[in-house]
Design a protein around this motif. Sequence first.
Motif, PDB file in Angstrom:
ATOM      1  N   MET A 206       0.831  -1.071  -0.137  1.00 52.47           N
ATOM      2  CA  MET A 206       0.174   0.007  -0.148  1.00 52.47           C
ATOM      3  C   MET A 206       0.856   1.209   0.132  1.00 52.47           C
ATOM      4  SD  MET A 206      -3.080   0.874   0.082  1.00 52.47           S
ATOM      5  CE  MET A 206      -4.693   1.306   0.786  1.00 52.47           C
ATOM      6  N   LYS A 207       2.001   1.252   0.608  1.00 55.96           N
ATOM      7  CA  LYS A 207       2.910   2.352   0.728  1.00 55.96           C
ATOM      8  C   LYS A 207       3.470   2.633  -0.498  1.00 55.96           C
ATOM      9  CE  LYS A 207       6.980   4.123   2.962  1.00 55.96           C
ATOM     10  NZ  LYS A 207       7.923   3.776   4.050  1.00 55.96           N
ATOM     11  N   LYS A 208       3.712   1.902  -1.390  1.00 53.54           N
ATOM     12  CA  LYS A 208       4.177   1.842  -2.841  1.00 53.54           C
ATOM     13  C   LYS A 208       2.979   2.553  -3.602  1.00 53.54           C
ATOM     14  CE  LYS A 208       7.320  -0.218  -6.022  1.00 53.54           C
ATOM     15  NZ  LYS A 208       7.926  -1.445  -6.447  1.00 53.54           N
ATOM     16  N   LEU A 209       2.023   2.258  -3.323  1.00 54.58           N
ATOM     17  CA  LEU A 209       0.656   2.813  -3.982  1.00 54.58           C
ATOM     18  C   LEU A 209       0.646   4.386  -4.139  1.00 54.58           C
ATOM     19  CD1 LEU A 209      -1.733   2.283  -5.952  1.00 54.58           C
ATOM     20  CD2 LEU A 209      -3.176   2.144  -3.995  1.00 54.58           C
ATOM     21  N   PHE A 210       1.025   4.873  -2.771  1.00 54.76           N
ATOM     22  CA  PHE A 210       0.890   6.326  -2.478  1.00 54.76           C
ATOM     23  C   PHE A 210       2.361   6.956  -2.547  1.00 54.76           C
ATOM     24  CE2 PHE A 210      -3.282   4.694  -0.925  1.00 54.76           C
ATOM     25  CZ  PHE A 210      -4.100   5.516  -1.804  1.00 54.76           C
ATOM     26  N   SER A 211       3.270   6.431  -3.079  1.00 57.02           N
ATOM     27  CA  SER A 211       4.685   6.883  -2.936  1.00 57.02           C
ATOM     28  C   SER A 211       4.752   8.234  -3.459  1.00 57.02           C
ATOM     29  CB  SER A 211       5.766   5.918  -3.376  1.00 57.02           C
ATOM     30  OG  SER A 211       5.451   5.690  -4.804  1.00 57.02           O
ATOM     31  N   TRP A 212       3.917   8.619  -4.608  1.00 53.33           N
ATOM     32  CA  TRP A 212       4.076   9.832  -5.195  1.00 53.33           C
ATOM     33  C   TRP A 212       3.296  10.888  -4.396  1.00 53.33           C
ATOM     34  CZ3 TRP A 212      -0.699  12.110  -6.430  1.00 53.33           C
ATOM     35  CH2 TRP A 212      -1.782  11.461  -6.430  1.00 53.33           C
ATOM     36  N   VAL A 213       2.431  10.899  -3.292  1.00 51.34           N
ATOM     37  CA  VAL A 213       1.796  11.719  -2.479  1.00 51.34           C
ATOM     38  C   VAL A 213       2.887  12.469  -1.442  1.00 51.34           C
ATOM     39  CG1 VAL A 213      -0.071  12.205  -1.053  1.00 51.34           C
ATOM     40  CG2 VAL A 213      -0.349  10.682  -2.980  1.00 51.34           C
ATOM     41  N   ASP A 214       2.971  13.607  -1.274  1.00 54.45           N
ATOM     42  CA  ASP A 214       3.824  14.232  -0.437  1.00 54.45           C
ATOM     43  C   ASP A 214       2.881  13.833   1.064  1.00 54.45           C
ATOM     44  OD1 ASP A 214       5.632  15.538   0.936  1.00 54.45           O
ATOM     45  OD2 ASP A 214       4.532  17.556   0.518  1.00 54.45           O
ATOM     46  N   GLN A 215       3.795  13.146   1.738  1.00 51.23           N
ATOM     47  CA  GLN A 215       3.297  12.698   3.160  1.00 51.23           C
ATOM     48  C   GLN A 215       3.905  13.429   4.177  1.00 51.23           C
ATOM     49  OE1 GLN A 215       3.055   8.618   3.195  1.00 51.23           O
ATOM     50  NE2 GLN A 215       1.722   8.386   1.486  1.00 51.23           N
ATOM     51  N   THR A 216       4.843  14.668   3.793  1.00 48.10           N
ATOM     52  CA  THR A 216       5.340  15.410   4.988  1.00 48.10           C
ATOM     53  C   THR A 216       4.501  16.118   5.851  1.00 48.10           C
ATOM     54  OG1 THR A 216       7.365  15.847   3.219  1.00 48.10           O
ATOM     55  CG2 THR A 216       7.247  16.962   5.227  1.00 48.10           C
ATOM     56  N   PRO A 217       4.669  16.028   6.959  1.00 48.58           N
ATOM     57  CA  PRO A 217       3.914  16.619   8.006  1.00 48.58           C
ATOM     58  C   PRO A 217       3.930  18.263   7.746  1.00 48.58           C
ATOM     59  CG  PRO A 217       5.246  15.071   9.365  1.00 48.58           C
ATOM     60  CD  PRO A 217       5.799  15.113   7.678  1.00 48.58           C
ATOM     61  N   ASN A 218       2.814  18.736   8.007  1.00 53.38           N
ATOM     62  CA  ASN A 218       3.026  20.189   7.964  1.00 53.38           C
ATOM     63  C   ASN A 218       2.291  20.981   9.189  1.00 53.38           C
ATOM     64  OD1 ASN A 218       0.202  20.504   7.626  1.00 53.38           O
ATOM     65  ND2 ASN A 218       0.244  20.056   5.735  1.00 53.38           N
ATOM     66  N   LYS A 219       2.530  22.422   9.372  1.00 47.54           N
ATOM     67  CA  LYS A 219       2.060  23.276  10.405  1.00 47.54           C
ATOM     68  C   LYS A 219       0.751  23.721  10.709  1.00 47.54           C
ATOM     69  CE  LYS A 219       6.549  25.184   9.888  1.00 47.54           C
ATOM     70  NZ  LYS A 219       7.283  26.479   9.442  1.00 47.54           N
ATOM     71  N   VAL A 220      -0.061  23.162   9.584  1.00 45.03           N
ATOM     72  CA  VAL A 220      -1.525  23.400   9.659  1.00 45.03           C
ATOM     73  C   VAL A 220      -2.445  22.599  10.626  1.00 45.03           C
ATOM     74  CG1 VAL A 220      -3.444  23.734   8.189  1.00 45.03           C
ATOM     75  CG2 VAL A 220      -1.479  24.171   7.251  1.00 45.03           C
ATOM     76  N   ASN A 221      -3.065  23.212  11.495  1.00 45.05           N
ATOM     77  CA  ASN A 221      -3.692  22.498  12.362  1.00 45.05           C
ATOM     78  C   ASN A 221      -5.131  22.027  11.625  1.00 45.05           C
ATOM     79  OD1 ASN A 221      -5.913  22.010  14.180  1.00 45.05           O
ATOM     80  ND2 ASN A 221      -5.468  23.856  15.497  1.00 45.05           N
ATOM     81  N   THR A 222      -5.237  20.638  12.058  1.00 41.32           N
ATOM     82  CA  THR A 222      -6.223  19.715  11.371  1.00 41.32           C
ATOM     83  C   THR A 222      -7.509  20.455  11.645  1.00 41.32           C
ATOM     84  OG1 THR A 222      -4.808  17.662  11.945  1.00 41.32           O
ATOM     85  CG2 THR A 222      -7.392  17.429  11.428  1.00 41.32           C
ATOM     86  N   THR A 223      -7.932  21.048  12.902  1.00 42.28           N
ATOM     87  CA  THR A 223      -9.376  21.689  13.097  1.00 42.28           C
ATOM     88  C   THR A 223      -9.342  22.933  11.989  1.00 42.28           C
ATOM     89  OG1 THR A 223      -9.074  21.068  15.325  1.00 42.28           O
ATOM     90  CG2 THR A 223     -10.571  22.716  14.797  1.00 42.28           C
ATOM     91  N   ALA A 224      -8.379  23.778  11.896  1.00 37.64           N
ATOM     92  CA  ALA A 224      -8.485  24.754  10.915  1.00 37.64           C
ATOM     93  C   ALA A 224      -8.782  24.272   9.385  1.00 37.64           C
ATOM     94  CB  ALA A 224      -6.956  25.638  10.920  1.00 37.64           C
ATOM     95  N   ARG A 225      -8.004  23.244   8.918  1.00 38.31           N
ATOM     96  CA  ARG A 225      -8.282  22.535   7.981  1.00 38.31           C
ATOM     97  C   ARG A 225      -9.780  21.974   7.580  1.00 38.31           C
ATOM     98  NH1 ARG A 225      -3.871  20.386   4.388  1.00 38.31           N
ATOM     99  NH2 ARG A 225      -2.633  20.729   6.188  1.00 38.31           N
ATOM    100  N   LEU A 226     -10.209  21.627   8.597  1.00 37.27           N
ATOM    101  CA  LEU A 226     -11.664  20.894   8.627  1.00 37.27           C
ATOM    102  C   LEU A 226     -12.439  22.222   8.325  1.00 37.27           C
ATOM    103  CD1 LEU A 226     -13.543  18.529   8.817  1.00 37.27           C
ATOM    104  CD2 LEU A 226     -13.390  18.878  11.332  1.00 37.27           C
ATOM    105  N   TYR A 227     -12.427  23.134   9.259  1.00 38.25           N
ATOM    106  CA  TYR A 227     -13.369  24.160   9.233  1.00 38.25           C
ATOM    107  C   TYR A 227     -13.160  24.856   7.943  1.00 38.25           C
ATOM    108  CZ  TYR A 227     -14.405  24.080  14.358  1.00 38.25           C
ATOM    109  OH  TYR A 227     -14.882  23.775  15.529  1.00 38.25           O
ATOM    110  N   ALA A 228     -12.043  25.132   7.379  1.00 39.69           N
ATOM    111  CA  ALA A 228     -12.052  25.746   5.900  1.00 39.69           C
ATOM    112  C   ALA A 228     -12.593  24.907   4.979  1.00 39.69           C
ATOM    113  CB  ALA A 228     -10.373  25.757   5.692  1.00 39.69           C
ATOM    114  N   TYR A 229     -12.505  23.527   5.243  1.00 41.78           N
ATOM    115  CA  TYR A 229     -13.220  22.456   3.994  1.00 41.78           C
ATOM    116  C   TYR A 229     -14.426  22.934   4.127  1.00 41.78           C
ATOM    117  CZ  TYR A 229     -14.761  18.227   2.091  1.00 41.78           C
ATOM    118  OH  TYR A 229     -15.386  17.498   1.268  1.00 41.78           O
ATOM    119  N   LEU A 230     -15.042  22.974   5.379  1.00 42.08           N
ATOM    120  CA  LEU A 230     -16.711  23.103   5.813  1.00 42.08           C
ATOM    121  C   LEU A 230     -17.076  24.392   4.900  1.00 42.08           C
ATOM    122  CD1 LEU A 230     -17.260  21.589   9.233  1.00 42.08           C
ATOM    123  CD2 LEU A 230     -17.749  20.406   7.138  1.00 42.08           C
ATOM    124  N   ILE A 231     -16.519  25.216   5.265  1.00 39.93           N
ATOM    125  CA  ILE A 231     -16.943  26.924   4.677  1.00 39.93           C
ATOM    126  C   ILE A 231     -16.808  26.712   3.380  1.00 39.93           C
ATOM    127  CG2 ILE A 231     -15.983  29.080   4.520  1.00 39.93           C
ATOM    128  CD1 ILE A 231     -15.034  28.771   7.419  1.00 39.93           C
TER     129      ILE A 231
END
Length: 126
Positions: A1-26
């Motif tokens: 499964m890891k090889k299947l998504f190897s092209w996706v950037d999985q580097t952690p970032n500084k964006v809060n998950t809650t902020a990302r969720l609210y932005a998505y809902l808006i």
Amino acid sequence: MKKLFSWVDQTPNKVNTTARLYAYLIDWVVGGVVCAFPAVLLYGLITRRSDVFTDLYVFPALGYSPFWSYLGGFLCIMAAIVYFVYIPYKKYEGQTLGKKIMKIKIVNKDGSRVRLRSLFVRQCIG
């Protein structure tokens, strides 16, 4: 499964998950209104009615040409591209309305401004 998504950037970032969720809902709510507006406007102009309809098959069901359904669908797709691609590219540099409210931004890995092609692929295809 890891090889299947190897092209996706999985580097952690500084964006809060809650902020990302609210932005998505808006964006889900505002984008839905923006995307549906052309169909609602077209329906009102063509049929001279103000009742609620559930899909663009309403035009043939009321005896109008299927052309109006296709036109309505096309205009809705164009509205979606304006909201999810043009606005973050030209108006709010990397931000839809939801992202702007939540103070988060779409950027490249190196922090530079996102390119139009990348934004289109991310927002429309992804």
